[in-house]
Design an enzyme around this catalytic site. Structure first.
Site, PDB file in Angstrom:
ATOM      1  N   THR A 192      -0.733 -15.062  -7.577  1.00 43.43           N
ATOM      2  CA  THR A 192      -0.440 -13.895  -6.555  1.00 43.43           C
ATOM      3  C   THR A 192      -2.130 -12.678  -6.397  1.00 43.43           C
ATOM      4  OG1 THR A 192       0.655 -11.621  -5.716  1.00 43.43           O
ATOM      5  CG2 THR A 192       0.483 -11.854  -8.313  1.00 43.43           C
ATOM      6  N   GLU A 339       6.847 -11.796  -7.886  1.00 42.49           N
ATOM      7  CA  GLU A 339       6.960 -10.822  -9.181  1.00 42.49           C
ATOM      8  C   GLU A 339       8.512 -11.147  -9.518  1.00 42.49           C
ATOM      9  OE1 GLU A 339       3.355  -8.805  -9.209  1.00 42.49           O
ATOM     10  OE2 GLU A 339       5.291  -9.632  -7.956  1.00 42.49           O
ATOM     11  N   LYS A 449      -0.111  10.471   4.504  1.00 40.95           N
ATOM     12  CA  LYS A 449       0.425  11.991   3.784  1.00 40.95           C
ATOM     13  C   LYS A 449      -0.345  12.686   5.148  1.00 40.95           C
ATOM     14  CE  LYS A 449       1.618  15.617   0.795  1.00 40.95           C
ATOM     15  NZ  LYS A 449       1.703  15.250  -0.485  1.00 40.95           N
ATOM     16  N   TRP A 454       5.104  12.856   4.520  1.00 41.04           N
ATOM     17  CA  TRP A 454       4.781  11.235   4.300  1.00 41.04           C
ATOM     18  C   TRP A 454       5.786   9.831   5.836  1.00 41.04           C
ATOM     19  CZ3 TRP A 454       3.099   9.429   0.435  1.00 41.04           C
ATOM     20  CH2 TRP A 454       2.804  10.302  -0.370  1.00 41.04           C
TER      21      TRP A 454
END
Length: 557
Positions: A192, A339, A449, A454
């Site tokens: 990956t 994963e 940000k 956010w």
């Protein structure tokens, strides 16, 4: 530690290990006459498939493959690839599924790092192999794959190759005894890519693949999150088999002796032909593939109402979901990582939610899904403390389960970082509702940000996708002296909308939502740039790293 009591064993008792061969064995029990189809070139039933798997095991043994050795595959999605999914691990060897979209330098690194011993390669990728062959350090034998054998054309096998796949199978015995061994034996590996450094090798055991298969089957066949019925559904992957085991569905479909269709190289005309001719009902793909099919003129002329499609790899936007649903395609979202083998969440509509009007379902179908069976997920803050699952509080999504990679091959420190505090850290910022819906806000590196707020780049992409004429959108943050960061957007328009939709009309559409209070002012991009194409990664995800580095000047000027 809890005081527990173990079940005593007799000296002669022995539990059956959870091996990939156990999954394969089920395919002959109940419906062995069902077919596996490759393009318009090859068809076989499960009896022949099992014979071919054993023939391949004998071919690989003759090529010197022993338990613990690694076999690499570079092929389009085919019946041959599916045979490798089973033959290699069932021998006790390791299957290395190579991402053919990586650069030659990256592929060279992966092959040497994984210590590939034998390579099975389609002739389309021979130029790639030629570019790196002299630098391969462990490869001993190469087996050629060619579709010409199905078309009565002559196949030219390069000097030094072990032979051509089909001809080697013809001369091999179809008897091979797959022995028992420890279920924790390494079965598969793939690499990956990240934002920096070389690709990372993840790896999975037989037990992990077995448990992932059981978990996925429980969700789609038992709970019917995305209903999969082996007697009724026809499965065709449109996610490459090299991409996280094609999300595990080939193992489920084979175990259940479901009818399977493999499209080879992804070509829109061939995909649609197979979809219609073979009556495909169940697929999975990344958003770019679905967008390509949905925007095809042919899609509006045919009946796609029996087709169920799971979207993963990137977020399913509301605009794409609406376009698919309008064509009758039942579209769902899935979530996971390389994963995690990969399934962590999948759309599941409960009885009440299934009765909602389609427009109201879109909000749910474009979430990352509901947490899958046997998966434990916890949101954590920057200090590693749990964040409440109230549907609003954001934290990094961390997880535990029976099928997650234990680390990165030959990279102990990176594996320890992945599993810090005993949880696998995904790098995704999310909220989770009390009824277990996962709502991905962004990758930790992609959250913007701005002005102390956010802002989710995915949320802005979602807003843009719902504006008429928008085919694709990508939003990234760039530094801003006043606000810290500000969002900027790239837009690809649908055919026939060039000139009709401009950056200004897109901003106006968003501004209306700001003025009515539907969205916060921070969500208005500073710039919206219309482009012909948005950069993608090797697995079809929007490549925000590339956008930031290579398109910065275009966006900011």
């Amino acid at each position: 530690m809890l005081a527990t009591k173990l079940i005593p064993r007799t000296a002669s008792s022995q539990e059956q290990p959870l091996l990939v061969k156990t999954i394969l064995a089920q395919s002959l029990k109940y419906e062995p006459q069902r077919e596996i189809i490759y393009r318009d070139l090859y068809r076989m039933n499960y009896v022949e498939f099992n014979q071919r798997v054993r023939r391949l095991a004998n071919v690989l043994t003759s090529a010197g493959v022993q338990p613990g050795d690694t076999v690499a595959v570079l092929d389009w999605d085919s019946h041959r690839y599916l045979e490798c999914f089973f033959a290699v691990p069932c021998m006790g060897a390791i299957l290395h599924t190579i991402n053919v979209r990586l650069s030659p330098t990256q592929i060279l690194y992966c092959m040497n790092h994984a210590e590939d011993k034998v390579v099975v390669i389609h002739e389309d990728f021979l130029p790639l192999l030629d570019a790196i062959k002299s630098q391969l350090t462990t490869v001993e034998k190469i087996i050629l794959v060619s579709d010409k054998v199905y078309q009565n054309q002559e196949v030219s096998v390069p000097d030094g190759f072990a032979g051509e796949y089909e001809n080697l199978l013809k001369t091999a015995s179809d008897h091979y005894d797959f022995l028992d061994f420890d279920e924790n034996t390494w079965a598969t590996t793939f690499y990956t890519t990240g934002t920096t450094g070389n690709p990372k090798g993840v790896y999975f055991s037989h037990r992990q693949l077995f448990m992932h298969t059981m978990g996925l089957m429980t969700y789609v066949c038992g709970y019917e999150a995305v209903p999969f019925h082996s007697a009724l559904d026809v499965y065709m992957p449109i996610t490459p088999l090299f991409h996280v085991h094609a999300w595990g569905f080939p193992l489920v479909a084979t175990m259940l002796s479901a009818r399977q269709v493999y499209p080879g190289k992804y070509e829109p005309e061939m995909l649609l032909t197979l979809l219609l001719r073979e009556k495909v009902t169940f697929s999975h793909c990344v958003p770019t593939i679905l967008a390509m099919l949905v925007n095809s003129p042919v899609a509006k002329q045919v009946d796609l109402s029996r087709w169920k499609v799971i979207i993963g790899g990137s977020a399913l936007t509301k605009g794409l979901a609406k376009a698919a649903l309008e064509l009758g395609i039942q579209v769902y979202a899935g979530y996971g990582l390389s994963e995690t083998a990969p399934i962590l969440a999948l759309t599941y509509l409960n009885d009440a939610e299934r009765s909602l009007p389609i427009d109201e379902q879109i909000e749910l179908r474009t979430r990352a899904g509901r947490i899958a069976p046997f998966v434990d997920i916890q949101l954590q803050d920057d200090e590693g403390r749990p964040v409440p699952h109230d549907g609003h509080a954001l934290g990094e999504l961390t997880t535990r389960g029976s099928w997650l990679t234990q680390g990165y091959y030959k990279e102990t420190e990176r594996g320890e970082e992945l599993w810090r505090s005993g949880w696998l850290h995904t790098g995704d910022v999310a909220a989770i509702t009390p009824d277990h819906w996962v709502i991905i806000a962004d990758r930790t590196k992609d959250v913007i940000k701005t002005g102390g707020e956010w802002v989710s780049s995915l949320a802005i992409e979602n807003l843009l996708s719902q504006i008429e004429g928008v085919a694709e959108s990508a939003v990234v943050g760039f530094p801003d002296e006043k606000w810290g960061e500000r969002p900027h957007a790239l837009i690809v328009l649908k055919p026939d909308y060039a000139g009709k939709v401009t950056s200004e009309t897109l901003k106006t559409a968003l501004q209306i939502q700001v003025s009515t209070g539907e969205i916060n002012k921070w969500y208005m991009p500073d710039r919206i740039v219309i482009v012909s194409e948005i950069p993608k990664t090797s697995v079809g995800k929007i490549d925000k790293k590339k956008i930031r580095s290579e398109m910065k000047e275009l966006i900011l000027t």
